[in-house]
Design a protein around this motif. Structure first.
Motif, PDB file in Angstrom:
ATOM      1  N   PHE A   1       4.476  13.054 -15.743  1.00  0.00           N
ATOM      2  CA  PHE A   1       5.802  13.336 -15.126  1.00  0.00           C
ATOM      3  C   PHE A   1       6.175  11.984 -14.475  1.00  0.00           C
ATOM      4  CE2 PHE A   1       8.358  14.513 -11.263  1.00  0.00           C
ATOM      5  CZ  PHE A   1       8.631  15.790 -11.357  1.00  0.00           C
ATOM      6  N   THR A   2       7.409  11.550 -14.591  1.00  0.00           N
ATOM      7  CA  THR A   2       7.792  10.394 -14.029  1.00  0.00           C
ATOM      8  C   THR A   2       9.149  10.688 -13.082  1.00  0.00           C
ATOM      9  OG1 THR A   2       9.193   9.984 -16.002  1.00  0.00           O
ATOM     10  CG2 THR A   2       7.098   8.771 -15.674  1.00  0.00           C
ATOM     11  N   ILE A   3      10.211  11.013 -13.688  1.00  0.00           N
ATOM     12  CA  ILE A   3      11.545  11.401 -13.312  1.00  0.00           C
ATOM     13  C   ILE A   3      12.030  12.724 -13.804  1.00  0.00           C
ATOM     14  CG2 ILE A   3      13.825  10.805 -12.672  1.00  0.00           C
ATOM     15  CD1 ILE A   3      12.927   7.919 -12.752  1.00  0.00           C
ATOM     16  N   THR A   4      12.519  13.701 -12.904  1.00  0.00           N
ATOM     17  CA  THR A   4      13.288  14.878 -13.569  1.00  0.00           C
ATOM     18  C   THR A   4      14.373  15.150 -12.655  1.00  0.00           C
ATOM     19  OG1 THR A   4      12.718  17.145 -14.308  1.00  0.00           O
ATOM     20  CG2 THR A   4      11.632  16.616 -12.046  1.00  0.00           C
ATOM     21  N   THR A   5      15.353  15.701 -13.081  1.00  0.00           N
ATOM     22  CA  THR A   5      16.562  16.063 -12.705  1.00  0.00           C
ATOM     23  C   THR A   5      16.831  17.479 -12.847  1.00  0.00           C
ATOM     24  OG1 THR A   5      17.684  13.892 -12.664  1.00  0.00           O
ATOM     25  CG2 THR A   5      19.047  15.892 -12.232  1.00  0.00           C
TER      26      THR A   5
ATOM     27  N   VAL B   1       9.256  21.796 -10.357  1.00  0.00           N
ATOM     28  CA  VAL B   1       8.737  21.286  -8.758  1.00  0.00           C
ATOM     29  C   VAL B   1       9.407  22.325  -7.913  1.00  0.00           C
ATOM     30  CG1 VAL B   1       9.728  19.443  -7.465  1.00  0.00           C
ATOM     31  CG2 VAL B   1       9.797  19.016  -9.600  1.00  0.00           C
ATOM     32  N   ILE B   2       8.560  22.513  -6.801  1.00  0.00           N
ATOM     33  CA  ILE B   2       8.709  23.448  -5.565  1.00  0.00           C
ATOM     34  C   ILE B   2       8.637  22.640  -4.552  1.00  0.00           C
ATOM     35  CG2 ILE B   2       7.955  25.444  -4.437  1.00  0.00           C
ATOM     36  CD1 ILE B   2       6.266  26.261  -6.909  1.00  0.00           C
ATOM     37  N   ILE B   3       9.598  22.755  -3.730  1.00  0.00           N
ATOM     38  CA  ILE B   3       9.906  21.942  -2.403  1.00  0.00           C
ATOM     39  C   ILE B   3       9.996  22.921  -1.438  1.00  0.00           C
ATOM     40  CG2 ILE B   3      11.546  20.575  -1.177  1.00  0.00           C
ATOM     41  CD1 ILE B   3      12.842  19.576  -3.721  1.00  0.00           C
ATOM     42  N   ALA B   4       8.974  22.750  -0.306  1.00  0.00           N
ATOM     43  CA  ALA B   4       8.850  23.581   0.617  1.00  0.00           C
ATOM     44  C   ALA B   4       8.187  22.871   1.900  1.00  0.00           C
ATOM     45  CB  ALA B   4       7.870  24.756   0.510  1.00  0.00           C
TER      46      ALA B   4
ATOM     47  N   LYS C   1      17.101  14.538  -8.111  1.00  0.00           N
ATOM     48  CA  LYS C   1      16.329  13.848  -9.234  1.00  0.00           C
ATOM     49  C   LYS C   1      14.989  13.493  -8.198  1.00  0.00           C
ATOM     50  CE  LYS C   1      17.444   9.592  -9.826  1.00  0.00           C
ATOM     51  NZ  LYS C   1      18.002   8.521 -10.445  1.00  0.00           N
ATOM     52  N   ILE C   2      14.228  13.800  -8.833  1.00  0.00           N
ATOM     53  CA  ILE C   2      12.712  13.821  -8.227  1.00  0.00           C
ATOM     54  C   ILE C   2      12.109  12.453  -9.010  1.00  0.00           C
ATOM     55  CG2 ILE C   2      10.591  14.571  -7.504  1.00  0.00           C
ATOM     56  CD1 ILE C   2      12.956  16.351  -6.608  1.00  0.00           C
ATOM     57  N   ASP C   3      11.878  11.357  -8.169  1.00  0.00           N
ATOM     58  CA  ASP C   3      11.260  10.057  -8.828  1.00  0.00           C
ATOM     59  C   ASP C   3       9.933  10.093  -8.187  1.00  0.00           C
ATOM     60  OD1 ASP C   3      10.344   7.649  -9.376  1.00  0.00           O
ATOM     61  OD2 ASP C   3      12.586   6.789  -9.559  1.00  0.00           O
ATOM     62  N   LEU C   4       8.866  10.454  -9.075  1.00  0.00           N
ATOM     63  CA  LEU C   4       7.569  10.556  -8.528  1.00  0.00           C
ATOM     64  C   LEU C   4       7.027   9.321  -8.225  1.00  0.00           C
ATOM     65  CD1 LEU C   4       4.921  12.151  -7.836  1.00  0.00           C
ATOM     66  CD2 LEU C   4       4.302  12.134 -10.311  1.00  0.00           C
ATOM     67  N   GLU C   5       7.317   8.304  -8.990  1.00  0.00           N
ATOM     68  CA  GLU C   5       6.726   6.787  -8.924  1.00  0.00           C
ATOM     69  C   GLU C   5       7.241   6.253  -7.512  1.00  0.00           C
ATOM     70  OE1 GLU C   5       4.737   3.604  -9.412  1.00  0.00           O
ATOM     71  OE2 GLU C   5       4.642   5.088 -11.038  1.00  0.00           O
TER      72      GLU C   5
ATOM     73  N   THR D   1      16.657  12.275  -4.897  1.00  0.00           N
ATOM     74  CA  THR D   1      18.239  11.926  -4.574  1.00  0.00           C
ATOM     75  C   THR D   1      18.956  13.175  -4.788  1.00  0.00           C
ATOM     76  OG1 THR D   1      17.733   9.688  -5.721  1.00  0.00           O
ATOM     77  CG2 THR D   1      19.941  10.451  -5.603  1.00  0.00           C
ATOM     78  N   ASN D   2      19.729  13.564  -4.020  1.00  0.00           N
ATOM     79  CA  ASN D   2      20.849  14.312  -3.955  1.00  0.00           C
ATOM     80  C   ASN D   2      21.763  14.116  -5.161  1.00  0.00           C
ATOM     81  OD1 ASN D   2      23.218  16.051  -3.701  1.00  0.00           O
ATOM     82  ND2 ASN D   2      22.692  16.576  -1.479  1.00  0.00           N
ATOM     83  N   GLU D   3      21.804  14.472  -6.401  1.00  0.00           N
ATOM     84  CA  GLU D   3      23.025  13.853  -7.310  1.00  0.00           C
ATOM     85  C   GLU D   3      24.340  14.422  -6.978  1.00  0.00           C
ATOM     86  OE1 GLU D   3      21.490  12.271 -10.943  1.00  0.00           O
ATOM     87  OE2 GLU D   3      20.798  11.897  -9.055  1.00  0.00           O
TER      88      GLU D   3
END
Length: 207
Positions: free
Chosen positions: A7-11, A100-103, A146-150, A155-157
Motif C-alpha cells: 500500500f503506497t497511494i490509493t485514491t 481504507v476506513i476513516i474514523a 487520495k491517501i498517501d501512506l508514505e 488529499t481532498n481531490e
C-alpha cells in the motif's frame, strides 16, 4: 496464507456512514459465520441494514445506493468494529471493496484483524471527521480522497485541501511492503538467531 498487496497511494470514492459504535455483529451478522472460506462475505456485509426481513434491498442505505457502488473508502464515526472479535467482519469489508476506513477510533481487536488483512485504518479527531462528512455532503459526484501512506497525507481531490494523519511506524512498514505477520517476523530473523546463539545455556529448553 493471506496475501497483502503493498500500500503506497490509493485514491477512492468515499462512502459516508455517520454512525458511532458499529459492532462486528452489525458488520457481519452471526448467522453468516458458517462459511470456512475467507471470501464471499461481501454479500452479507451489514446485512440487517442493507436488507429488509424479506431480503429486499433498502434503497436508501448508503451501501445500496448506486452513486456509492464503487466506494473504496469508508468514512464513519467513533468506536468502529467494537464487540466480538470476528475476523469475518474484516473479510466482508475487504470483499466489498474497502481498502481504507476513516474514523475517530476503532476497537483494538478490529485494528489487529485489519492489519492482518490489508485494510488501512486512519484515525482522525472528531473535528476533522466532521469536516469530511460536511465536504462529502456538498459535492456532486462524490468525494474522492487520495491517501498517501508514505507521506501520511490525505488529499481532498475535489478541493485540493490536505489532512495530515499519523500511523504506527510498525504498521506503516507492514503496509508499505505488503508484509503479513510472518513476513514481519522474518525481518527480525537475524536478531532471533543471534539471541539463540548468545542466550545462556540454562535458558535452553531441556529435552
Amino acid at each position: 496464507m493471506i496475501i497483502i498487496e503493498p500500500f503506497t497511494i490509493t485514491t477512492g470514492l468515499v462512502a459516508p456512514l455517520p454512525r458511532s459504535n458499529i459492532d462486528t455483529d452489525i458488520i457481519i451478522p452471526k448467522e453468516f459465520l458458517k462459511r470456512i472460506e475467507r471470501n464471499g462475505f461481501d454479500q452479507f456485509l451489514m446485512y440487517d441494514w442493507r436488507f429488509d426481513n424479506k431480503g429486499n434491498k433498502k434503497e436508501d442505505f448508503v451501501l445500496n445506493r448506486e452513486e456509492y457502488a464503487n466506494s473504496s473508502i469508508l468514512l464513519t464515526k467513533k468506536n468502529f468494529g467494537i464487540g466480538s472479535s470476528h475476523e469475518n467482519a474484516v473479510w466482508a469489508l475487504k470483499d466489498f471493496g474497502f481498502k481504507v476506513i476513516i474514523a475517530e477510533s476503532f476497537a483494538d481487536i478490529f485494528k489487529i484483524n485489519c492489519s492482518k488483512n490489508g485494510i488501512l485504518l486512519v484515525e482522525l479527531n472528531e473535528r476533522v471527521v466532521d469536516y469530511l462528512f460536511d465536504a462529502e455532503s456538498k459535492v456532486d459526484g462524490g468525494l474522492y480522497l487520495k491517501i498517501d501512506l508514505e507521506k501520511e497525507i490525505i488529499t481532498n481531490e475535489n478541493s485540493g485541501s490536505t489532512i495530515v494523519f499519523n500511523i504506527n511506524p510498525h504498521l506503516k512498514t507492514k503496509f508499505l511492503n505488503g508484509w503479513n505477520d510472518i513476513d514481519m517476523t522474518i525481518q527480525s530473523l537475524h536478531q532471533i538467531e543471534r539471541y539463540e546463539r548468545e542466550r545462556p545455556s540454562y535458558l535452553s529448553p531441556s529435552i
